[in-house]
Design an enzyme around this catalytic site. Structure first.
Site, PDB file in Angstrom:
ATOM      1  N   GLY A 100      12.273  37.300  59.400  1.00  0.00           N
ATOM      2  CA  GLY A 100      12.704  36.103  60.096  1.00  0.00           C
ATOM      3  C   GLY A 100      13.284  35.130  59.087  1.00  0.00           C
ATOM      4  O   GLY A 100      12.560  34.342  58.484  1.00  0.00           O
ATOM      5  N   ALA A 122      15.259  28.960  59.674  1.00  0.00           N
ATOM      6  CA  ALA A 122      15.053  27.740  58.889  1.00  0.00           C
ATOM      7  C   ALA A 122      13.796  27.825  58.024  1.00  0.00           C
ATOM      8  O   ALA A 122      13.843  27.632  56.803  1.00  0.00           O
ATOM      9  CB  ALA A 122      14.991  26.544  59.830  1.00  0.00           C
ATOM     10  N   ASN A 167       4.744  29.265  64.271  1.00  0.00           N
ATOM     11  CA  ASN A 167       4.274  28.147  65.084  1.00  0.00           C
ATOM     12  C   ASN A 167       3.466  28.658  66.267  1.00  0.00           C
ATOM     13  O   ASN A 167       3.739  29.737  66.794  1.00  0.00           O
ATOM     14  CB  ASN A 167       5.461  27.348  65.638  1.00  0.00           C
ATOM     15  CG  ASN A 167       5.913  26.255  64.697  1.00  0.00           C
ATOM     16  OD1 ASN A 167       5.171  25.824  63.825  1.00  0.00           O
ATOM     17  ND2 ASN A 167       7.134  25.802  64.877  1.00  0.00           N
ATOM     18  N   ALA A 191      11.992  22.203  58.540  1.00  0.00           N
ATOM     19  CA  ALA A 191      13.233  22.865  58.143  1.00  0.00           C
ATOM     20  C   ALA A 191      14.157  22.859  59.346  1.00  0.00           C
ATOM     21  O   ALA A 191      13.704  22.865  60.489  1.00  0.00           O
ATOM     22  CB  ALA A 191      12.960  24.299  57.675  1.00  0.00           C
ATOM     23  N   LYS A 238      -1.962  21.722  64.151  1.00  0.00           N
ATOM     24  CA  LYS A 238      -0.502  21.793  64.072  1.00  0.00           C
ATOM     25  C   LYS A 238       0.088  22.113  65.446  1.00  0.00           C
ATOM     26  O   LYS A 238       1.108  21.541  65.850  1.00  0.00           O
ATOM     27  CB  LYS A 238      -0.102  22.872  63.060  1.00  0.00           C
ATOM     28  CG  LYS A 238       1.374  23.269  63.088  1.00  0.00           C
ATOM     29  CD  LYS A 238       2.284  22.177  62.567  1.00  0.00           C
ATOM     30  CE  LYS A 238       3.752  22.608  62.593  1.00  0.00           C
ATOM     31  NZ  LYS A 238       4.042  23.803  61.780  1.00  0.00           N
TER      32      LYS A 238
END
Length: 314
Positions: A7, A10, A107, A133, A189
């Protein structure tokens, strides 16, 4: 140590570039054709803290890498959540090797359940990123601000490798910490993403505008309450007060308040499907499983899905 980053978007670009600059043997894996072509032809353009640099890091399609017989000590997983299963299937001969570890830094919540369908638990490391990012376009990312990452092993056999990865990431300037309670930081997060990522996307504004809106305050507090209830049911430590402090900190203009988060970038900028199922959608699903009402997360999930439909996101 040979490290692959699955991956090269960003955040994958940020981690791969930092590790490359620190002298590690880095290989990118990605399926986005124009991204791969651009990086191969021109290098990976990185705008970092006001300066443009070009990094020449090898990048391969998954099938190419498998056919080459390449092996790695660690594969860092930084795909989109919707791409995780297909990526793991594509690179199975690499990640299923007994001496290869996979570090998940995606995430959201619950990715280890997908990974465990492909990789033994003893070879899985799990972490949480507090960096930002932005993907500007094919072969081009923008990096600003500072951040941190913490991680741990899912099985005692992986502890030495987890601690070694902390040393490597720290050496690369990524502010890494070994955690004995990584689920706490993952939930913390994920909560920030469930508030900032989703509301910024729905309202099409940055984190400062979202975080300082008094009209959004009841919705934010509702999401925090639902998170706390689901975390308790799942046996995960959760501190609502620290969650509120984190939300307020992320709104500051002298920090990351000017940032447009990844869900906004995916849907509004690049017209891509979001990771909502691993954010508010996950809390909605686990709430249903535990008999916990999650009206705020359910509404946010449906609004994001509706916006995906309206924009014909792919």
């Amino acid at each position: 140590m040979k490290i692959a980053v699955a991956g090269a978007g960003a955040m994958g670009g940020r981690f791969g570039y930092a590790l490359h600059q620190a002298g590690y043997d880095i290989t990118f894996i990605d399926r986005w054709e124009s991204h791969v072509r651009t990086i191969r032809a021109q290098g990976f353009r990185i705008h970092i803290n006001g300066e443009d640099v070009v990094a020449h890091i090898p990048i391969f399609y998954p099938e190419e890498l498998v056919q080459s017989g390449a092996t790695f000590d660690v594969v860092i997983l930084l795909t989109k959540s919707s791409q995780l299963d297909s990526m793991l299937r594509a690179i199975a001969p690499i990640v299923t090797r007994q001496d290869t570890y996979s570090l998940c830094l995606l995430n959201g919540i619950g990715h280890e359940k997908v990974i465990e369908q492909h990789i033994p638990r003893s070879n899985i490391l799990l972490g949480n990123i507090l960096w930002t990012a932005a993907l500007v376009g094919a072969g081009h990312i923008k990096l600003e601000n500072s951040g941190a990452v913490d991680l741990c092993e899912l099985h005692p056999n992986g502890k030495a490798t987890a601690q070694k990865m902390v040393e490597i990431l720290e050496h690369a300037g990524l502010n890494a910490t070994y955690s004995t309670d990584v689920y706490y930081t993952i939930y913390r997060k994920a909560l920030l993403n469930c508030i900032m990522n989703t509301l910024c996307t729905i309202l099409e504004c940055n984190m400062h505008t979202t975080g300082t809106s008094e009209h959004l305050r009841p919705i934010m507090m509702g999401i925090i309450g639902e998170f706390a209830a689901v975390a308790a049911a799942e046996g995960v430590r959760f501190d609502s007060k620290q969650a509120i402090e984190g939300m307020e900190l992320s709104s500051r203009l002298d920090g990351i308040g000017v940032h447009f988060p990844s869900t906004y970038q995916d849907l509004i900028v690049h017209n891509r499907l979001t990771e909502i199922d691993c954010l508010n959608g996950y809390i909605m699903e686990r709430g249903h499983h535990h008999g916990i009402a999650t009206p705020c997360c359910s509404m946010i999930t449906q609004l994001i899905r509706c916006k995906e439909d309206i924009l014909n996101a792919k």
